[in-house]
Write a protein that holds these residues in place. Structure first.
Motif, mmCIF file in Angstrom:
data_model
loop_
_atom_site.group_PDB
_atom_site.id
_atom_site.type_symbol
_atom_site.label_atom_id
_atom_site.label_comp_id
_atom_site.label_asym_id
_atom_site.label_seq_id
_atom_site.Cartn_x
_atom_site.Cartn_y
_atom_site.Cartn_z
ATOM 1 N N THR A 28 40.887 35.498 46.847
ATOM 2 C CA THR A 28 41.703 35.828 45.682
ATOM 3 C C THR A 28 40.799 35.759 44.459
ATOM 4 N N PHE A 29 40.328 36.909 44.044
ATOM 5 C CA PHE A 29 39.277 37.004 43.037
ATOM 6 C C PHE A 29 39.633 36.269 41.750
ATOM 7 N N SER A 30 40.873 36.396 41.337
ATOM 8 C CA SER A 30 41.288 35.806 40.061
ATOM 9 C C SER A 30 41.266 34.276 40.095
ATOM 10 N N ASN A 31 41.134 33.686 41.270
ATOM 11 C CA ASN A 31 41.088 32.228 41.398
ATOM 12 C C ASN A 31 39.674 31.665 41.415
ATOM 13 N N LEU A 53 37.507 31.195 34.797
ATOM 14 C CA LEU A 53 38.662 31.958 35.259
ATOM 15 C C LEU A 53 39.288 32.793 34.154
ATOM 16 N N ARG A 72 34.884 40.833 33.614
ATOM 17 C CA ARG A 72 35.520 40.890 34.927
ATOM 18 C C ARG A 72 36.800 41.701 34.834
ATOM 19 N N ASP A 73 37.101 42.394 35.931
ATOM 20 C CA ASP A 73 38.338 43.159 36.053
ATOM 21 C C ASP A 73 39.045 42.635 37.291
ATOM 22 N N ASN A 74 40.009 41.768 37.079
ATOM 23 C CA ASN A 74 40.692 41.157 38.221
ATOM 24 C C ASN A 74 41.482 42.170 39.045
ATOM 25 N N ASN A 77 38.900 43.453 41.340
ATOM 26 C CA ASN A 77 38.089 42.433 42.026
ATOM 27 C C ASN A 77 36.600 42.630 41.749
ATOM 28 N N VAL A 79 33.197 42.106 38.990
ATOM 29 C CA VAL A 79 32.537 41.508 37.837
ATOM 30 C C VAL A 79 31.363 42.405 37.461
#
Length: 119
Positions: A28-31, A53, A72-74, A77, A79
């Motif tokens: 989970t990229f945003s984590n 984060l 970053r672009d959540n 996914n 960076v």
């Protein structure tokens, strides 16, 4: 399986720009915090930039401050590392990494992308 795939490296003249990308899968990229490191020939891997984060107040190495920008672009996914005013000493293999917020070390690494800055 966690995978980090860098792209965007290449040959550029001093003073030029490159944009590196790193697409992450399997977590989970945003984590995760993300960052970039680099390794020049004959040298140890060195820190370039770390992003938390929330994406605010990234930490930059003094050697790249004011020239490099991480983002970053959540949703994708991914960076990015925008590198401007490149110098000969920026020549290195660039690696992206992902780190769980409570970890002191990066958990996952990409395979690296080569950046060569020529005079």
């Amino acid at each position: 399986q966690v995978q980090l795939a860098e792209s965007g490296g290449g040959l550029v003249q001093a003073g030029g720009s490159l944009r590196l990308s790193c697409t992450v899968s399997g977590l989970t990229f945003s984590n995760y915090c993300v960052g970039w490191f680099r390794q020049a020939p004959g040298k140890e891997r060195e820190f370039v930039v770390h992003m938390y984060l929330d994406g605010r107040n990234p930490l930059y190495a003094d050697s790249v401050k004011g020239r490099f920008t991480i983002s970053r672009d959540n949703a994708k996914n991914t960076v990015y590392l925008q590198m401007n005013s490149l110098k000969l000493e920026d020549t290195a293999v660039y690696y992206c990494g992902a780190r769980a917020p409570l970890n002191s070390q990066y958990n996952y690494w990409g395979q690296g992308t080569q950046v060569i800055v020529s005079s």
